[in-house]
Design an enzyme around this catalytic site. Structure first.
Site, PDB file in Angstrom:
ATOM      1  N   GLU A  74       1.815  -7.478  13.074  1.00  0.00           N
ATOM      2  CA  GLU A  74       0.683  -7.664  13.993  1.00  0.00           C
ATOM      3  C   GLU A  74       0.094  -9.060  13.779  1.00  0.00           C
ATOM      4  O   GLU A  74      -0.404  -9.682  14.694  1.00  0.00           O
ATOM      5  CB  GLU A  74      -0.374  -6.587  13.698  1.00  0.00           C
ATOM      6  CG  GLU A  74      -1.463  -6.462  14.749  1.00  0.00           C
ATOM      7  CD  GLU A  74      -2.557  -5.472  14.338  1.00  0.00           C
ATOM      8  OE1 GLU A  74      -2.484  -4.909  13.238  1.00  0.00           O
ATOM      9  OE2 GLU A  74      -3.485  -5.297  15.136  1.00  0.00           O
ATOM     10  N   ARG A  85       0.808  -1.220   0.000  1.00  0.00           N
ATOM     11  CA  ARG A  85       0.000   0.000   0.000  1.00  0.00           C
ATOM     12  C   ARG A  85       0.842   1.273   0.000  1.00  0.00           C
ATOM     13  O   ARG A  85       0.346   2.346  -0.353  1.00  0.00           O
ATOM     14  CB  ARG A  85      -1.004  -0.057   1.150  1.00  0.00           C
ATOM     15  CG  ARG A  85      -2.114  -1.058   0.851  1.00  0.00           C
ATOM     16  CD  ARG A  85      -2.912  -1.400   2.082  1.00  0.00           C
ATOM     17  NE  ARG A  85      -2.470  -2.618   2.720  1.00  0.00           N
ATOM     18  CZ  ARG A  85      -2.730  -2.942   3.984  1.00  0.00           C
ATOM     19  NH1 ARG A  85      -3.433  -2.119   4.724  1.00  0.00           N
ATOM     20  NH2 ARG A  85      -2.314  -4.087   4.485  1.00  0.00           N
TER      21      ARG A  85
HETATM   22  O1  LIG Z   1       3.370  -1.528  11.783  1.00  0.00           O
HETATM   23  P1  LIG Z   1       3.315  -2.958  11.387  1.00  0.00           P
HETATM   24  O2  LIG Z   1       2.795  -3.850  12.516  1.00  0.00           O
HETATM   25  O3  LIG Z   1       4.589  -3.479  10.876  1.00  0.00           O
HETATM   26  O4  LIG Z   1       2.216  -3.124  10.244  1.00  0.00           O
HETATM   27  C1  LIG Z   1       2.041  -2.215   9.191  1.00  0.00           C
HETATM   28  C2  LIG Z   1       2.096  -2.893   7.862  1.00  0.00           C
HETATM   29  O5  LIG Z   1       1.045  -3.851   7.741  1.00  0.00           O
HETATM   30  C3  LIG Z   1       0.360  -3.644   6.509  1.00  0.00           C
HETATM   31  O6  LIG Z   1       0.932  -4.314   5.450  1.00  0.00           O
HETATM   32  P2  LIG Z   1       0.902  -5.897   5.314  1.00  0.00           P
HETATM   33  O7  LIG Z   1       2.088  -6.471   5.994  1.00  0.00           O
HETATM   34  O8  LIG Z   1      -0.441  -6.386   5.754  1.00  0.00           O
HETATM   35  O9  LIG Z   1       1.160  -6.146   3.790  1.00  0.00           O
HETATM   36  P3  LIG Z   1       0.347  -5.779   2.462  1.00  0.00           P
HETATM   37  O10 LIG Z   1       0.318  -4.275   2.358  1.00  0.00           O
HETATM   38  O11 LIG Z   1       1.205  -6.393   1.409  1.00  0.00           O
HETATM   39  O12 LIG Z   1      -1.002  -6.371   2.580  1.00  0.00           O
HETATM   40  C4  LIG Z   1       0.481  -2.155   6.285  1.00  0.00           C
HETATM   41  O13 LIG Z   1       0.262  -1.808   4.928  1.00  0.00           O
HETATM   42  C5  LIG Z   1       1.876  -1.883   6.761  1.00  0.00           C
HETATM   43  O14 LIG Z   1       2.830  -2.064   5.721  1.00  0.00           O
HETATM   44  N1  LIG Z   2      -5.330  -3.213  11.511  1.00  0.00           N
HETATM   45  C1  LIG Z   2      -4.700  -3.123  10.335  1.00  0.00           C
HETATM   46  N2  LIG Z   2      -5.358  -2.679   9.251  1.00  0.00           N
HETATM   47  C2  LIG Z   2      -4.709  -2.597   8.055  1.00  0.00           C
HETATM   48  N3  LIG Z   2      -3.449  -2.955   7.867  1.00  0.00           N
HETATM   49  C3  LIG Z   2      -2.770  -3.407   8.944  1.00  0.00           C
HETATM   50  N4  LIG Z   2      -1.491  -3.824   9.077  1.00  0.00           N
HETATM   51  C4  LIG Z   2      -1.318  -4.179  10.358  1.00  0.00           C
HETATM   52  N5  LIG Z   2      -2.435  -4.009  11.071  1.00  0.00           N
HETATM   53  C5  LIG Z   2      -3.359  -3.530  10.200  1.00  0.00           C
END
Ligand SMILES: O=P(O)(O)OC[C@H]1O[C@H](OP(=O)(O)OP(=O)(O)O)[C@H](O)[C@@H]1O
Ligand SMILES: Nc1ncnc2[nH]cnc12
Length: 228
Positions: free
Chosen positions: A150, A113
């Site tokens: 998370e 994202r």
């Molecule tokens: O602060 P944190 O606990 O590290 O989490 C934040 C990350 O989690 C989500 O991505 P995700 O890992 O779900 O990957 P994606 O965007 O590829 O779905 C979000 O877009 C951040 O990059």
């Molecule tokens: N609650 C949340 N919503 C969207 N992206 C995330 N990445 C980690 N936690 C998330």
């Protein structure tokens, strides 16, 4: 006589002070203005506290999906924000207004994202865009950094040579939760000698205290989401 002159001068000064404070109190907005001027930390780290009128519109366009992708997670879905051109543009504009003229030469966007918000910011401030990708997606030589999420573990990679030592970098993602992803991104950039100026996210989940994991590196967010 001297005592009399001194007493009059003292009384005049007290009257001036009383008048000055009554004047201040008749403007309830003034203490906020003073707070803004005297505590830049409060005002710069979260745009929401500045109450820019665009922020409310942005916040209302983010959909919260309970129990996705796992039970107990309140998923912050920015795809609904992208459906609204004004809210999407306001999001980009707020970041551009903050970073234009700050001598940033590289915007590093985190998969997936961060790839949505990073490139328009990079173009508008005249910086290059560097994608930080999940493992085995980049074709060239890479450096890698593992991190804990998370809801699981993951790893970020960056092309060797994409960022030069001494470059000033901005890290962009949609959201900070535990902060593990931003830490990994900063580690990658600092390992090649770049200076991370700031991290920028649309959303912060303050209850997960990700900000505290960034070793004092500034983080700027537009909206905060509290689960309770
Ligand atoms: O602060 P944190 O606990 O590290 O989490 C934040 C990350 O989690 C989500 O991505 P995700 O890992 O779900 O990957 P994606 O965007 O590829 O779905 C979000 O877009 C951040 O990059
Ligand atoms: N609650 C949340 N919503 C969207 N992206 C995330 N990445 C980690 N936690 C998330």
């Amino acid at each position: 006589m001297y005592v009399c002159i001194f007493a009059n001068a003292l009384s005049l000064s007290i009257n001036i002070l009383v008048l000055f404070f009554s004047f201040l109190c008749s403007f309830p907005i003034l203490p906020c203005t003073l707070l803004k001027l005297t505590s830049p930390l409060i005002c710069t780290m979260s745009a929401y506290k500045d109450q820019d009128p665009r922020l409310h519109g942005i916040k209302t366009k983010i959909r919260v999906v309970p129990n996705f992708p796992k039970s107990g997670i309140m998923f912050q879905d920015i795809t609904t924000l992208l459906l609204d051109p004004k809210a999407f543009k306001d999001t980009i504009d707020l970041f551009v207004e903050r970073y234009k003229g700050k001598n940033i030469s590289v915007v590093a966007g985190i998969e997936a994202r961060g790839f949505i918000f990073g490139p328009p910011i990079a173009l508008a401030i005249g910086a290059k865009f560097v994608p930080l990708r999940k493992p085995k997606k980049l074709p060239g030589k890479v450096i890698s950094q593992e991190y804990i999420l998370e809801y699981g573990r993951d790893c970020l990679e960056m092309h060797v040579g994409a960022v030069e030592p001494g470059e000033r970098a901005l890290v962009v993602d949609d959201l900070i939760a535990t902060g593990g992803t931003l830490c990994a991104a900063m580690d990658l950039l600092e390992r090649v000698g770049a200076e991370v100026v700031e991290c920028a996210c649309v959303i912060e989940l303050p209850e997960l205290k990700g900000r505290e994991r960034l070793n004092g590196k500034p983080l700027y967010v537009l909206v905060e989401y509290m689960e309770i």
